[in-house]
Design a protein around this motif. Structure first.
Motif, mmCIF file in Angstrom:
data_model
loop_
_atom_site.group_PDB
_atom_site.id
_atom_site.type_symbol
_atom_site.label_atom_id
_atom_site.label_comp_id
_atom_site.label_asym_id
_atom_site.label_seq_id
_atom_site.Cartn_x
_atom_site.Cartn_y
_atom_site.Cartn_z
ATOM 1 N N PHE A 99 1.370 -1.819 0.052
ATOM 2 C CA PHE A 99 0.131 -0.108 -0.274
ATOM 3 C C PHE A 99 1.047 1.354 0.053
ATOM 4 O O PHE A 99 1.491 1.296 1.202
ATOM 5 N N GLN A 100 0.334 1.592 -1.174
ATOM 6 C CA GLN A 100 1.740 3.708 -1.398
ATOM 7 C C GLN A 100 0.891 4.860 -1.256
ATOM 8 O O GLN A 100 -0.107 4.625 -1.936
ATOM 9 N N PHE A 101 1.293 5.442 0.036
ATOM 10 C CA PHE A 101 0.347 6.544 -0.606
ATOM 11 C C PHE A 101 0.629 7.657 1.212
ATOM 12 O O PHE A 101 1.821 6.819 1.637
ATOM 13 N N PRO A 102 0.607 8.846 1.102
ATOM 14 C CA PRO A 102 0.590 9.976 2.448
ATOM 15 C C PRO A 102 -0.230 9.845 3.042
ATOM 16 O O PRO A 102 -1.511 9.729 3.263
ATOM 17 N N MET A 103 -0.283 9.725 3.876
ATOM 18 C CA MET A 103 -0.353 9.106 4.887
ATOM 19 C C MET A 103 -1.474 10.610 5.369
ATOM 20 O O MET A 103 -1.055 12.283 5.403
ATOM 21 N N TYR A 104 -2.730 10.833 6.067
ATOM 22 C CA TYR A 104 -3.670 11.499 5.860
ATOM 23 C C TYR A 104 -4.051 11.692 7.484
ATOM 24 O O TYR A 104 -5.244 10.788 7.379
ATOM 25 N N TRP A 105 -4.278 12.378 7.577
ATOM 26 C CA TRP A 105 -5.199 12.592 9.546
ATOM 27 C C TRP A 105 -4.878 11.173 10.139
ATOM 28 O O TRP A 105 -5.803 10.376 10.330
ATOM 29 N N PHE A 106 -3.379 11.342 10.109
ATOM 30 C CA PHE A 106 -3.188 10.136 10.810
ATOM 31 C C PHE A 106 -3.408 8.078 10.699
ATOM 32 O O PHE A 106 -3.566 7.181 11.440
ATOM 33 N N LEU A 108 -5.170 6.645 6.743
ATOM 34 C CA LEU A 108 -4.743 6.116 4.951
ATOM 35 C C LEU A 108 -6.109 6.893 4.102
ATOM 36 O O LEU A 108 -7.028 7.880 4.650
ATOM 37 N N PRO A 109 -5.586 7.247 3.479
ATOM 38 C CA PRO A 109 -6.410 8.615 2.211
ATOM 39 C C PRO A 109 -7.534 7.893 2.339
ATOM 40 O O PRO A 109 -7.905 6.260 2.313
ATOM 41 N N ALA A 110 -9.490 8.522 1.927
ATOM 42 C CA ALA A 110 -10.170 8.069 2.144
ATOM 43 C C ALA A 110 -10.500 7.205 1.211
ATOM 44 O O ALA A 110 -10.954 6.543 1.004
ATOM 45 N N ILE A 111 -9.280 7.411 -0.628
ATOM 46 C CA ILE A 111 -10.292 6.236 -1.049
ATOM 47 C C ILE A 111 -9.131 4.964 -1.664
ATOM 48 O O ILE A 111 -9.827 4.205 -1.536
ATOM 49 N N MET A 112 -8.184 4.946 -0.031
ATOM 50 C CA MET A 112 -7.520 3.446 0.034
ATOM 51 C C MET A 112 -8.433 3.250 1.436
ATOM 52 O O MET A 112 -8.341 1.799 1.013
ATOM 53 N N LYS A 113 -8.977 3.814 2.351
ATOM 54 C CA LYS A 113 -10.214 3.517 3.253
ATOM 55 C C LYS A 113 -11.180 2.932 2.159
ATOM 56 O O LYS A 113 -11.314 1.789 2.960
ATOM 57 N N GLY A 114 -11.285 3.744 1.343
ATOM 58 C CA GLY A 114 -12.919 2.724 0.528
ATOM 59 C C GLY A 114 -12.085 1.821 0.018
ATOM 60 O O GLY A 114 -13.196 0.340 -0.697
ATOM 61 N N TRP A 115 -11.007 1.326 -1.036
ATOM 62 C CA TRP A 115 -10.397 0.196 -1.545
ATOM 63 C C TRP A 115 -10.746 -0.855 0.321
ATOM 64 O O TRP A 115 -10.882 -2.246 -0.505
ATOM 65 N N ILE A 116 -9.924 -0.705 1.328
ATOM 66 C CA ILE A 116 -10.357 -1.846 1.971
ATOM 67 C C ILE A 116 -11.884 -1.891 1.957
ATOM 68 O O ILE A 116 -12.287 -2.632 3.179
#
Lengths: 270, 270
Positions: A99-106, A108-116
């Protein structure tokens, strides 16, 4: 042996540090003979919200719609939307998911949380019998690779943001370990936006070196499922007893009211 | 005194327990004389992904697009998309913000994380000077109100999911406290889907009672910003020293390698 890799990638710009980290992983892993697939979530315009549209045909109980229950049924009956089943196929193929991403607000970015939320479907990624060390994906590896906005010192047990091990626990335990994945230590790029160009280059060189040795890495430690009572889901008395004289808790979350084991969510063998 | 309330609500179904909890909050707080606004995220089809479409007009550096930097600029120049500015206006009005949601994968549902990522804009919700106890929203209150899929005992320091205080830390500290909010204790509805109808009713009655006394509640404890060195963002030596003989760490994240303070993310005064 990792032969097939899936990179789930969330950054808006191909000129970003995250893009460079993703591209480097593709390069190094391909050179090792791996097949690398990338799910580029922003480019795919990946739907983040868990909605009834994820299910083809009618739902069982529209008046009391439960995403968890209805998607389990839709999975069993082959009625999940195609964007979900495509990701399922990628997961089934993969030996390793990065999982490659910038940490947003401690987190996952919402789009990646949506994948989860949408792709780790009930019945596909877990069940009441298959979870944690008996999880569906216990033969697969995974890892987080992310950038922070803050410096490393700020994410310590005396720093203003607190211990990064705590912040990682819900993701690495609650999502990845929950599905059974062997979780490799996270690759954390500390505040590349605040670093000089030379230092950013050094971070990527460190990543290259790590990727070259990734096949040999041991995963982080979590507690085996059979350490818990099957009915109460509490640590078995004998396991608790065995640990009674130890200085640290077993994990960040299952800490037994002791100090947290240092670096346990950041380094293997801790 | 709380007069205006915003409920940020994320459930797909008006027949859900989460809907009932939200409706009850509207009812009880309205009866207290509050004005209650609801952002019903699924009904609004709220966009979750942080993209360039959140900015009107051209961006400053398209080749190296930074959502953090570009949205800060767009905020300053009044060029954020309307769905964001509408939420900004609601936040400005509110004395209390309640987040009502089902916990998904040890965290916020993606659609609600999207609200956080997009609405808590750099420059609007925080700045390098205004953060934590000096944060922008220090005169406002907030709280999480959520359902779990697991029983309470499973989210304990000896339970299979680990201590709920750890899981709440990144959200309550990293998002809510970071923006300065006074964070009231979370309202946790433990596994209503596994409960008998009578018990679910009891949970809602408990929520009604709590809402009736909400005005008098004290917030959770976090560490004041001035306890940290302004340059290193490390706990000041004298604060560390004052705490040297104490049994527990200061907070879940700033734990000083001591046992975590029990219930500190779940009860005020801990």
């Amino acid at each position: 042996m990792v032969k097939k890799v899936l990179i789930v990638y969330a950054h808006q710009s191909s000129g970003s540090f995250n893009a460079a980290a993703k591209d480097l992983a593709v390069e190094v892993l391909t050179a090792q003979g791996c097949t690398v697939e990338v799910s580029d979530l922003y480019a795919m315009d990946f739907k983040a919200a868990a909605t009834v549209d994820d299910i083809k045909g009618s739902v069982k109980d529209a008046d009391h719609f439960s995403y968890l229950r209805e998607t389990k049924l839709a999975f069993e009956e082959g009625r999940l939307s195609e964007d979900i089943t495509k990701e399922h196929a990628k997961i089934i193929e993969a030996d390793l998911i990065i999982f490659q991403f910038p940490m947003y607000w401690f987190g996952l970015p919402a789009i990646m949380k949506g994948w989860i939320d949408r792709v780790l479907t009930n019945g596909f990624a877990f069940s009441t019998e298959q979870l944690y060390s008996q999880g569906v994906f216990k033969d697969k590896k995974t890892m987080l690779s992310f950038t922070t906005g803050s410096l490393e010192s700020m994410f310590s047990p005396t720093g203003i943001n607190g211990d990064m091990n705590v912040t990682l626990w819900p993701i690495q335990n609650g999502i990845l370990n929950y599905c059974g994945f062997q979780v490799l230590a996270p690759q954390i790029f500390w505040a590349p936006a605040l670093a000089a160009a030379e230092d950013r280059k050094g971070m990527l060189e460190g990543w290259r070196t790590r990727l070259q040795g990734l096949q040999e890495e041991k995963p982080l430690s979590f507690i085996p499922l059979d350490s818990f009572d099957q009915k109460t889901f509490q640590l078995k008395p004998d396991v608790h007893e065995q640990h009674a004289s130890k200085e640290f808790g077993l994990t960040v979350g299952i800490h037994l009211n002791k100090p947290l084991p240092p670096h346990s969510q950041m380094k293997a063998g801790c």
